[in-house]
Design an enzyme around this catalytic site. Structure first.
Site, PDB file in Angstrom:
ATOM      1  N   GLY A 178       2.631   2.050  10.688  1.00  0.00           N
ATOM      2  CA  GLY A 178       3.564   3.384  10.564  1.00  0.00           C
ATOM      3  C   GLY A 178       4.238   3.690  11.772  1.00  0.00           C
ATOM      4  O   GLY A 178       5.011   4.964  11.946  1.00  0.00           O
ATOM      5  N   ASN A 217       0.890  -1.197   0.063  1.00  0.00           N
ATOM      6  CA  ASN A 217      -0.103   0.009   0.135  1.00  0.00           C
ATOM      7  C   ASN A 217       0.803   1.155  -0.098  1.00  0.00           C
ATOM      8  O   ASN A 217       1.426   1.551   0.832  1.00  0.00           O
ATOM      9  CB  ASN A 217      -1.114  -0.118   1.001  1.00  0.00           C
ATOM     10  CG  ASN A 217      -1.603   1.274   1.442  1.00  0.00           C
ATOM     11  OD1 ASN A 217      -1.707   1.995   0.645  1.00  0.00           O
ATOM     12  ND2 ASN A 217      -2.167   1.351   2.776  1.00  0.00           N
ATOM     13  N   HIS A 253      -9.397   1.306   4.904  1.00  0.00           N
ATOM     14  CA  HIS A 253      -7.915   1.297   5.616  1.00  0.00           C
ATOM     15  C   HIS A 253      -8.359   2.293   6.808  1.00  0.00           C
ATOM     16  O   HIS A 253      -9.047   3.107   6.776  1.00  0.00           O
ATOM     17  CB  HIS A 253      -7.093   1.883   4.603  1.00  0.00           C
ATOM     18  CG  HIS A 253      -5.587   1.994   5.324  1.00  0.00           C
ATOM     19  ND1 HIS A 253      -5.267   2.915   5.977  1.00  0.00           N
ATOM     20  CD2 HIS A 253      -4.522   0.951   5.089  1.00  0.00           C
ATOM     21  CE1 HIS A 253      -4.033   2.710   6.562  1.00  0.00           C
ATOM     22  NE2 HIS A 253      -3.653   1.396   6.001  1.00  0.00           N
ATOM     23  N   GLU A 306      -6.748   4.760   7.741  1.00  0.00           N
ATOM     24  CA  GLU A 306      -6.576   6.116   7.496  1.00  0.00           C
ATOM     25  C   GLU A 306      -7.625   6.765   6.798  1.00  0.00           C
ATOM     26  O   GLU A 306      -8.113   8.002   6.973  1.00  0.00           O
ATOM     27  CB  GLU A 306      -5.176   6.462   6.686  1.00  0.00           C
ATOM     28  CG  GLU A 306      -4.076   6.244   7.465  1.00  0.00           C
ATOM     29  CD  GLU A 306      -2.905   5.593   6.731  1.00  0.00           C
ATOM     30  OE1 GLU A 306      -2.837   5.511   5.501  1.00  0.00           O
ATOM     31  OE2 GLU A 306      -1.892   5.211   7.559  1.00  0.00           O
ATOM     32  N   SER A 314       3.384  -2.131  10.139  1.00  0.00           N
ATOM     33  CA  SER A 314       4.875  -2.054  10.332  1.00  0.00           C
ATOM     34  C   SER A 314       5.717  -3.638  10.072  1.00  0.00           C
ATOM     35  O   SER A 314       6.629  -4.084  10.694  1.00  0.00           O
ATOM     36  CB  SER A 314       5.344  -1.918  11.842  1.00  0.00           C
ATOM     37  OG  SER A 314       4.888  -0.441  12.078  1.00  0.00           O
ATOM     38  N   GLU A 355      -5.407  -4.949  10.402  1.00  0.00           N
ATOM     39  CA  GLU A 355      -4.243  -3.970  10.537  1.00  0.00           C
ATOM     40  C   GLU A 355      -4.432  -3.230  12.072  1.00  0.00           C
ATOM     41  O   GLU A 355      -5.521  -2.210  12.054  1.00  0.00           O
ATOM     42  CB  GLU A 355      -4.337  -2.883   9.313  1.00  0.00           C
ATOM     43  CG  GLU A 355      -3.948  -3.504   8.135  1.00  0.00           C
ATOM     44  CD  GLU A 355      -3.408  -2.541   7.263  1.00  0.00           C
ATOM     45  OE1 GLU A 355      -2.311  -2.936   6.557  1.00  0.00           O
ATOM     46  OE2 GLU A 355      -3.968  -1.213   6.943  1.00  0.00           O
ATOM     47  N   LYS A 369       0.068   4.287  -0.350  1.00  0.00           N
ATOM     48  CA  LYS A 369      -0.630   5.485   0.218  1.00  0.00           C
ATOM     49  C   LYS A 369      -0.213   6.838  -0.784  1.00  0.00           C
ATOM     50  O   LYS A 369      -0.327   6.409  -1.787  1.00  0.00           O
ATOM     51  CB  LYS A 369      -0.004   5.713   1.755  1.00  0.00           C
ATOM     52  CG  LYS A 369      -0.017   4.466   2.736  1.00  0.00           C
ATOM     53  CD  LYS A 369       0.077   4.827   4.105  1.00  0.00           C
ATOM     54  CE  LYS A 369       0.143   3.157   4.943  1.00  0.00           C
ATOM     55  NZ  LYS A 369       0.148   3.330   6.174  1.00  0.00           N
TER      56      LYS A 369
HETATM   57  P1  PGA Z   1       2.938   0.513   7.738  1.00  0.00           P
HETATM   58  O1  PGA Z   1       1.659   0.489   6.881  1.00  0.00           O
HETATM   59  O2  PGA Z   1       3.664  -1.101   7.020  1.00  0.00           O
HETATM   60  O3  PGA Z   1       4.021   1.644   7.085  1.00  0.00           O
HETATM   61  O4  PGA Z   1       2.828   0.456   9.064  1.00  0.00           O
HETATM   62  C1  PGA Z   1       0.667  -0.449   6.888  1.00  0.00           C
HETATM   63  C2  PGA Z   1      -0.701   0.021   6.330  1.00  0.00           C
HETATM   64  O5  PGA Z   1      -1.128   1.121   6.567  1.00  0.00           O
HETATM   65  O6  PGA Z   1      -1.472  -0.625   5.370  1.00  0.00           O
END
Ligand code: PGA
Length: 251
Positions: A173, A9, A95, A97, A213, A167, A11
């Site tokens: 992140g 992903n 997601h 976010e 992560s 997740e 983003k």
């Molecule tokens: P990250 O994000 O691997 O940077 O923690 C995962 C995600 O939001 O899909």
């Protein structure tokens, strides 16, 4: 059981030119990879470049969200058929976010999931708890709620086509990965809820990806859990070498 799905992903990172450069570096690193499906989800604008770069390879391309109407006066939105028309095959839905910054709810997650399926896209439906919810012992109830309202409105045929990504929001992140055991426990809660609604076989066939992560040095231990059927990778999917190491976690 289907192959695991190793998804990236991106983003809101990378231009079309960056996308082409990524694939030039990434393609040879995964040319021999057969044990998994590889899905990369760049920003909308990069979809054509990504599809073109992935043509004839073992990689598939996905978007990061969609709107549920096919077309109409919805300024700024992009529909499932539009995404499909680029040659993309997948789309991330719900997601954290999107839930946090753009007001998505379990009800709109369900609408988007159905719209994705109607457009012939494979939705990667995201669920997961916040830190405060985990710390107050609500993880199980949060996951059950998200499954009940965001997924269980699908019929059996629709359900058979989706992927779910667990997740935990506190792991996205932040560099704090869920331990393989914590992730596997959450995955088994999700699968149990899906078994209740769709039965043993459908729940057994469901692929639940872990996200939060995921890095080259923890992918192998996560993937060693039978309950974890793939990963959804944010930051570490932006770099070709690091994402290739995750995809090829076995070697
Ligand atoms: P990250 O994000 O691997 O940077 O923690 C995962 C995600 O939001 O899909």
């Amino acid at each position: 059981m289907h192959k695991p799905v190793m998804a990236g992903n991106w983003k809101m990172y990378k231009t079309p030119a960056d996308t082409v450069a990524f694939f030039e570096a990434f393609r040879p690193l995964v040319a021999a990879t057969r044990h998994c499906e590889i899905v990369i989800c760049p920003p909308f604008l990069d979809l054509p470049a990504a599809v073109e770069s992935a043509r004839g390879t073992n990689m598939q391309i996905g978007a990061q969200t969609l709107y549920w109407a096919k077309e109409g006066a919805f300024t700024g939105e992009v529909s499932g058929p539009m995404i499909r028309s680029t040659g993309a095959t997948h789309v991330i839905v719900g997601h954290s976010e999107r839930r946090q910054y753009f007001g998505e709810t379990d009800a709109t997650v369900l609408k988007r999931t159905i719209a994705a399926l109607e457009a012939g896209l494979t939705p990667i439906v995201c669920v997961g708890e916040h830190l405060a919810q985990r710390e107050s012992g609500q993880t199980e109830s949060v996951l059950c709620e998200q499954c009940l309202h965001g997924i269980s409105g699908l019929d059996a045929q629709q359900f058979a086509k989706i992927l779910i990504a667990y997740e935990p929001v506190w792991a996205i992140g932040t560099g704090k990965t869920a331990t393989p055991e914590i992730a596997a426990e959450a995955h088994s809660i999700i699968r149990r809820e899906m078994r209740r609604k769709y039965g043993d076989q459908a729940a057994g066939n469901l692929r639940v990806l872990y996200g939060g992560s995921v890095k080259p040095d923890n992918a192998k231990n996560l993937m060693a859990q039978g309950e974890i059927n793939g990963v959804l990778v944010g930051g570490a999917s932006l770099d070709a070498a690091s994402f290739a190491k995750i995809v090829n976690y076995q070697s």
